[in-house]
Design a protein around this motif. Structure first.
Motif, PDB file in Angstrom:
ATOM      1  N   ARG A 104      -4.028  10.476  -2.166  1.00  0.00           N
ATOM      2  CA  ARG A 104      -4.220   9.379  -3.126  1.00  0.00           C
ATOM      3  C   ARG A 104      -3.725   8.083  -2.494  1.00  0.00           C
ATOM      4  NH1 ARG A 104      -1.583   7.096  -7.834  1.00  0.00           N
ATOM      5  NH2 ARG A 104      -3.144   6.591  -9.452  1.00  0.00           N
ATOM      6  N   LEU A 105      -4.334   6.985  -2.887  1.00  0.00           N
ATOM      7  CA  LEU A 105      -3.990   5.673  -2.342  1.00  0.00           C
ATOM      8  C   LEU A 105      -3.848   4.691  -3.487  1.00  0.00           C
ATOM      9  CD1 LEU A 105      -3.695   4.209   0.434  1.00  0.00           C
ATOM     10  CD2 LEU A 105      -6.078   3.501   0.167  1.00  0.00           C
ATOM     11  N   VAL A 122       0.853  -1.186   0.000  1.00  0.00           N
ATOM     12  CA  VAL A 122       0.000   0.000   0.000  1.00  0.00           C
ATOM     13  C   VAL A 122       0.890   1.237   0.000  1.00  0.00           C
ATOM     14  CG1 VAL A 122      -1.805   1.269   1.215  1.00  0.00           C
ATOM     15  CG2 VAL A 122      -1.800  -1.229   1.257  1.00  0.00           C
ATOM     16  N   ARG A 123       0.575   2.165  -0.892  1.00  0.00           N
ATOM     17  CA  ARG A 123       1.287   3.442  -0.964  1.00  0.00           C
ATOM     18  C   ARG A 123       0.284   4.545  -0.733  1.00  0.00           C
ATOM     19  NH1 ARG A 123       3.286   7.585  -0.347  1.00  0.00           N
ATOM     20  NH2 ARG A 123       4.946   8.615  -1.516  1.00  0.00           N
ATOM     21  N   ALA A 124       0.485   5.316   0.363  1.00  0.00           N
ATOM     22  CA  ALA A 124      -0.440   6.381   0.742  1.00  0.00           C
ATOM     23  C   ALA A 124       0.269   7.718   0.619  1.00  0.00           C
ATOM     24  CB  ALA A 124      -0.935   6.177   2.177  1.00  0.00           C
ATOM     25  N   ASP A 125      -0.372   8.651  -0.083  1.00  0.00           N
ATOM     26  CA  ASP A 125       0.118  10.026  -0.204  1.00  0.00           C
ATOM     27  C   ASP A 125      -0.642  10.868   0.815  1.00  0.00           C
ATOM     28  OD1 ASP A 125       1.195  12.407  -0.906  1.00  0.00           O
ATOM     29  OD2 ASP A 125       0.212  12.545  -2.870  1.00  0.00           O
ATOM     30  N   VAL A 126       0.010  11.135   1.946  1.00  0.00           N
ATOM     31  CA  VAL A 126      -0.637  11.841   3.049  1.00  0.00           C
ATOM     32  C   VAL A 126      -0.282  13.319   2.977  1.00  0.00           C
ATOM     33  CG1 VAL A 126      -0.911  11.953   5.558  1.00  0.00           C
ATOM     34  CG2 VAL A 126      -0.518   9.755   4.446  1.00  0.00           C
ATOM     35  N   ASP A 127      -1.287  14.160   3.130  1.00  0.00           N
ATOM     36  CA  ASP A 127      -1.103  15.610   3.133  1.00  0.00           C
ATOM     37  C   ASP A 127      -0.943  16.066   4.583  1.00  0.00           C
ATOM     38  OD1 ASP A 127      -0.966  18.256   2.625  1.00  0.00           O
ATOM     39  OD2 ASP A 127      -3.052  18.497   1.991  1.00  0.00           O
TER      40      ASP A 127
END
Length: 530
Positions: free
Chosen positions: A357-358, A266-271
């Protein structure tokens, strides 16, 4: 005195000669253990308790103090990389007084102690420089208290106060940290350094502090904020979020295809940006009376043109009479009303941690998942991680052959390690059992020999000796107990033949019944010594 000592030594020697070899070995081991225990106990008792004489010493001060201790012949010990000197506890205060009398440790006054040296003739510039040095020294001491920081150097740039300036310059600071070998500061520690420095200087922001280590690596750059700390915090948040989502999906796949048959990434783009929004709204309701209102009314009625224009001869009364005109009317009306208007101010603070985005990747072993419906797998994994396609999230599911070579090799190595541990444990038990069996065998042999000797002594029956043999043995016993043996040369030749015959009979008896003869001789020796 000498006779008594000689008798005591003789009895001890005779007693020692009667004990068995095993008992001698045990007595020897006990004596060696007592000697070693006494030696270590004596060293522990005689070793003085040490206490710190000085700590956190500079290299020059430590060298000077060590030279003085060597000259005085005082035992010492260096610890903490040479920064701490340990001496005997009962000598600490005397040595401190002695070293203080010699001006050691010399050190150098830093921190607010510099302000104590100012006099009445100190200029304003000197006061400012001294205050800046004092502030830098105090900050250095504070940062050196952090774990892993061996020394710290702080430089502060304080702008001058100016009156006729619209935008004042902000203070800045630079920090150089000398870390202990093998130490790396985390993001939270770097943030602690910048906050400590910025909070100690008036009007200094944390992003105006530059932090670097002794290797030249920039840990926090001025103007860019705490880049290292923010990067670590972002990575930590993303990693925790990704691990949590991957664990949810992995739990489902392990139940469907079995453990080790599927992998989820899992690749999470966290703000992590924090945003503050302020909005103001004005509302007016009909029928609300005004707060204030003013009205101005002006009327003019006349037969000629009013006097106006630029002041001059043409505006004189005669000129007005000569000017043409007719009837005129002038009306002016002005109204000003301040209505009551409602104002709403809304401040919205956006908390960091939003998900931009995930992306999810699922790989299953082809040998197991070849017949499984991938669409259902996509839906199950998507629901487990909270996939939102409207946000731009994406998921990929693939079935590929797995390479289990490394896993099989690791399993084989683990099995070999377990077998080696079991074998080592077995051989250890065998060695321990062998040693125990050997000790038990030695004890058994010693016990059997002592019991046999006791049985021999208990079953001893008096020897049947002739009168001549008894007379000869009695003569030998008496002769051995005397300090000086008197020899009659005249009778030696006459008795030689008879003694030779008796001795032959005694030798034959010793060869035939040695145990009985030995027991009898020991009894005679005991009687002669007593």
């Amino acid at each position: 005195m000498n006779a008594a000592l000689a008798g005591t030594m003789e009895r001890a020697r005779s007693t020692f000669s009667t004990i068995s070899l095993g008992q001698k070995v045990v007595i020897g081991l006990l004596l060696v253990g007592l000697l070693l225990g006494g030696f270590f106990f004596f060293r522990w008792i005689t070793t003085p308790t040490q206490a710190p004489l000085f700590s956190n010493l500079a290299s020059t001060d430590a060298s000077a103090i060590v030279d003085e201790l060597n000259a005085a012949g005082v035992a010492y010990e260096l610890t903490d990389g040479g920064q701490t000197i340990l001496v005997a506890k009962d000598q600490v205060y005397d040595l401190r007084l002695t070293m203080s009398g010699q001006g050691l440790p010399a050190g150098q006054d830093t921190g607010y102690a510099l302000l104590d040296e100012q006099g009445i003739t100190t200029s304003e510039f000197q006061q400012q420089v001294t205050y800046q040095r004092a502030l830098e020294g105090e900050l250095s001491k504070t940062l050196e208290a952090l774990e892993g920081v061996r020394s710290a150097v702080v430089h502060v740039a304080l702008p001058e106060d100016e009156v006729f300036v619209t935008e004042e310059a902000k203070p800045t600071a630079s920090v150089l940290l000398d870390l202990t070998p093998g130490t790396a500061l985390s993001g939270e520690q770097i943030q602690a350094v910048t906050n400590l420095v910025s909070s100690s200087v008036q009007d200094m922001a944390p992003d105006q502090v530059t932090v670097a280590d002794s290797t030249g690596q920039v840990l926090s750059a001025a103007g860019e904020g705490m880049t290292a700390a923010a990067g670590d915090a972002r990575s930590q948040v993303e990693q925790e979020y990704q691990n949590r989502l991957a664990a949810n999906a992995q739990q489902i796949l392990d139940r469907v295809v079995g453990p080790g048959r599927a992998v989820v990434s899992v690749r999470a783009d966290v703000d992590l940006a924090q945003r503050d929004t302020t909005s103001e709204t004005y509302v007016y309701e009909e029928g609300t009376p005004p707060l204030s209102e003013s009205t101005t009314v002006e009327d003019y009625v006349g037969g000629g043109a009013p006097v106006g224009g630029v002041l001059g001869p043409e505006n004189m009364p005669d000129a007005a009479e000569n000017a043409g005109g007719g009837e005129s009317t002038y009306n002016k009306e002005s109204t000003t009303a301040n209505n009551a208007v409602g104002k709403t101010t809304e401040v919205i603070q956006g908390a960091p941690g939003g998900l931009n985005r995930l992306t999810v990747s699922v790989v299953m072993d082809e040998a197991i998942a070849g017949n499984l419906p991938q669409q259902q797998i996509r839906e199950l994994v998507g629901n487990a991680v909270g996939l939102d396609e409207a946000r731009g999230d994406d998921i990929t599911v693939a079935a590929l052959p797995f390479d289990n070579t490394a896993a099989e090799a690791a399993a084989a190595e683990m099995e070999a390690a377990r077998e080696a541990d079991a074998a080592e444990q077995m051989w250890s038990m065998i060695r321990t059992g062998g040693i125990a069996a050997g000790i038990a065998l030695v004890v058994l042999i010693v016990w059997l020999r002592s019991r046999r000797r006791g049985d021999v002594e208990e079953d001893y029956e008096p020897l049947e000796l002739t009168d001549d043999m008894l007379a000869e043995l009695d003569r030998l016993r008496v002769a051995s107990s005397r300090d000086e043996v008197r020899i009659d040369n005249r009778q030696m030749e006459l008795e030689a033949a008879e003694r030779q015959k008796v001795r032959g009979e005694i030798s034959a008896m010793v060869n035939e019944r040695p145990d009985e003869v030995a027991a009898m001789l020991r009894g005679w020796l005991t009687e002669s010594k007593s």
